[in-house]
Motif scaffolding. Structure first.
Motif, PDB file in Angstrom:
ATOM      1  N   GLU A 160       0.822  -1.208   0.000  1.00  0.00           N
ATOM      2  CA  GLU A 160       0.000   0.000   0.000  1.00  0.00           C
ATOM      3  C   GLU A 160       0.864   1.269   0.000  1.00  0.00           C
ATOM      4  O   GLU A 160       0.552   2.256  -0.674  1.00  0.00           O
ATOM      5  N   ASP A 527      -7.795   1.717   4.055  1.00  0.00           N
ATOM      6  CA  ASP A 527      -7.341   0.879   2.945  1.00  0.00           C
ATOM      7  C   ASP A 527      -6.610  -0.363   3.455  1.00  0.00           C
ATOM      8  O   ASP A 527      -6.747  -1.461   2.871  1.00  0.00           O
ATOM      9  N   ALA A 531      -7.654  -4.185   2.739  1.00  0.00           N
ATOM     10  CA  ALA A 531      -6.717  -5.105   2.090  1.00  0.00           C
ATOM     11  C   ALA A 531      -6.453  -6.323   2.957  1.00  0.00           C
ATOM     12  O   ALA A 531      -6.382  -7.467   2.462  1.00  0.00           O
TER      13      ALA A 531
END
Length: 556
Positions: A160, A527, A531
């Motif tokens: 990320e 995020d 994920a």
């Protein structure tokens, strides 16, 4: 039995510290002065002083631009002008105190920027620092509990962060007494925003380059201004300019070989009599070479051999035919300078020292030209800048003009001092239309035959112009990088959960300059949760009633 204590010895005082030598003291003083000079605060103060010192140069006339304006200021302020002149306020940009500020600013910026550039180059090669001991104490932090059996959480974090253009470094630390909670586990450090400091350095280095380019333009640059009437021209020589300025390192042989002839000038006006365009047809080339033709405008100069020819203004040159003592001079003219830009009413003078029988009967004509003239109560006025009905009001003087006296005088006006002391005597005046004649008592005839237009041209050579442009763009780019970019660091650490099942991912963020760092960290945390949830192993839901299926019994 009585015992006597031995006498107490006095403590020996420590020797005084050795006084540094004279050379060492001088070195310390110089080093202290250098540190103060190269401080960023000092550079900002000097930059402010430079801007403050330039104010008199814009408020007072400067000799480098117009010596006539300086002479007029001396005449209007005979007491104040000498005091200002002793302070170099009529030569601000070449004064010693302005040069001192300029030089100190130059040295201060170099001494401030170069060490920071070296430090920034070293920081670019240095990996992000290790994660702090307690990530939850950072301004932005979060804990994410992850069940066992999934992928390495740091792999997800690294992926990320690399998508977000962070520079990522993984570290593995063993358990030790340094961490009271036990093993610190694997950790990750990431950083971005190096261009913010690069923009800061670019800004200051570009400012230094801007000063260097400006200094180069002042040292090796020159410019001159001249009024050229249609059908006439000039060559690039200081002797031909009405006013000129040149850098201290410029010599006459350094001027670009260029001659310019004005063939035609055109001015166009709107319905409200405002000027819409000025254009001039010129022929240019080196002396003795075949001339090339070109049309230039106010914002469309001629560029050749590093020199630029600008069109800065225009006006009218009335023409006369003068007959005196059996001699006739046709198409005698001189530029009349506009006094009213709205109507182009212009004033000027025509000096004819060769018409008189002797030096005491020379002729001078002082006049007012109106492109579209109207006579009201015997006074000529201009009502339109276009030459619809040209008229001229003339006043003739005879006497000694003093052109051979060695005293400088303006070519556009008659010295009032000569009139006041009787060197010039008024012998006639009239308002003339085209074709009309004024006859003086001695039989001299002055006929107004028309007009020609003149263009105010300026030739300049500035070798630092390109450097100034590039440095100014770089200053803007560096300033935008300083304002828009932020230095950000993200840390992550993986450790066992409190109950022993699963792991805990602790992340923290540190943003230099604040701003929107909290919002960006919240988006990053969301995020990462998404994920990690997407990569978590699938779980088999238990049947109704809570009983687990027997793996040996097939399920229908």
């Amino acid at each position: 039995m009585t015992t006597t204590a031995p006498p107490r010895q006095a403590a020996t005082p420590p020797p005084p510290p050795a006084r540094p030598s004279a050379g060492r003291r001088v070195w310390n003083l110089w080093l202290r002065w250098w540190r103060r000079l190269t401080a960023m605060r000092t550079a900002i103060i000097l930059l402010f002083l430079l801007a403050l010192a330039a104010i008199p140069g814009s408020l007072l006339p400067q000799r480098s631009l117009s010596q006539t304006a300086v002479a007029r200021y001396f005449a209007d302020h005979p007491t104040l002008a000498p005091v200002l002149d002793r302070l170099y306020l009529f030569d601000v940009f070449s004064s010693p105190w302005f040069a001192a500020i300029y030089l100190l600013l130059f040295v201060s910026l170099i001494g401030c920027v170069l060490p920071r550039a070296v430090e920034h180059a070293r920081a670019l090669r240095t990996p992000p620092p290790a994660a702090p001991r307690n990530l939850l104490r950072l301004p932005d932090s979060a804990r994410l509990e992850i069940p066992s059996g999934g992928p390495d959480p740091l792999d997800v974090v690294e992926e990320e962060l690399r998508v977000r253009r962070y520079r990522v470094v993984r570290r593995s630390t063993a358990a030790g007494s340094a961490d009271p909670a036990g093993s610190r586990g694997d950790e990750l450090s990431a950083e971005k925003g190096y261009l913010k400091e690069a923009g800061n350095l670019l800004f200051h280095l570009s400012l230094v380059a801007l000063l260097v380019a400006l200094a180069g333009g002042k040292l090796w640059g020159y410019e001159g201004s001249i009024l050229v009437t249609e059908g006439q021209g000039f060559c690039n020589a200081f002797q031909q300019y009405d006013t000129y300025s040149a850098g201290p390192l410029v010599e006459g042989g350094d001027l670009a070989p260029l001659c310019v002839d004005l063939a035609d000038f055109r001015a166009e006006y709107e319905e409200d009599l405002t000027a819409s365009s000025f254009t001039a047809d010129i022929a240019y080339g080196a002396p003795g070479a075949q001339a090339a033709e070109r049309t230039i405008g106010v914002n469309d100069p001629l560029r050749v051999d590093g020199a630029r020819v600008y069109l800065t203004g225009h006006g009218y040159s009335p023409t006369f035919t003068v007959t005196a003592n059996g001699r006739t001079f046709e198409d005698v003219s001189a530029p009349f300078l506009p006094t009213d830009q709205a109507t182009m009413g212009s004033e000027g003078a025509l000096k004819l020292p060769d018409l008189g029988a002797d030096a005491e009967s020379q002729l001078a004509i002082q006049g007012f030209f109106a492109p579209t003239g109207v006579v009201r109560d015997g006074i000529l006025a201009s009502v339109d800048p276009r030459p619809l009905e040209p008229r001229v009001a003339v006043v003739a003087y005879q006497g000694y003009l003093g052109l051979d006296s060695g005293r400088p005088q303006s070519v556009y006006a008659i010295e009032q001092e000569q009139i006041d002391r009787g060197a010039l005597e008024r012998v006639g005046s009239a308002n003339l239309a085209v074709g009309e004649t004024l006859t003086l008592p001695d039989g001299t005839a002055i006929t107004f035959t028309g007009y020609r237009q003149f263009a105010a041209l300026q030739l300049s050579h500035d070798p630092g112009q390109v450097g100034v442009l590039v440095a100014a763009i770089a200053v803007l780019v560096g300033l935008l990088a300083m304002l828009l970019l932020r230095r950000e660091r993200v840390f992550a650490r993986v450790g066992p959960a409190a109950g022993g099942s699963g792991t805990v991912l602790t992340i923290g963020s540190l943003t230099r300059g604040g701003g929107e760092g909290t919002e960006r960290f919240a988006v990053l945390a969301d995020d990462l949760r998404a994920a990690l949830a997407a990569r978590a192993p699938a779980r088999t839901a238990p049947p109704a009633g809570g009983a687990r299926p027997d793996p040996e019994v097939p399920t229908p």
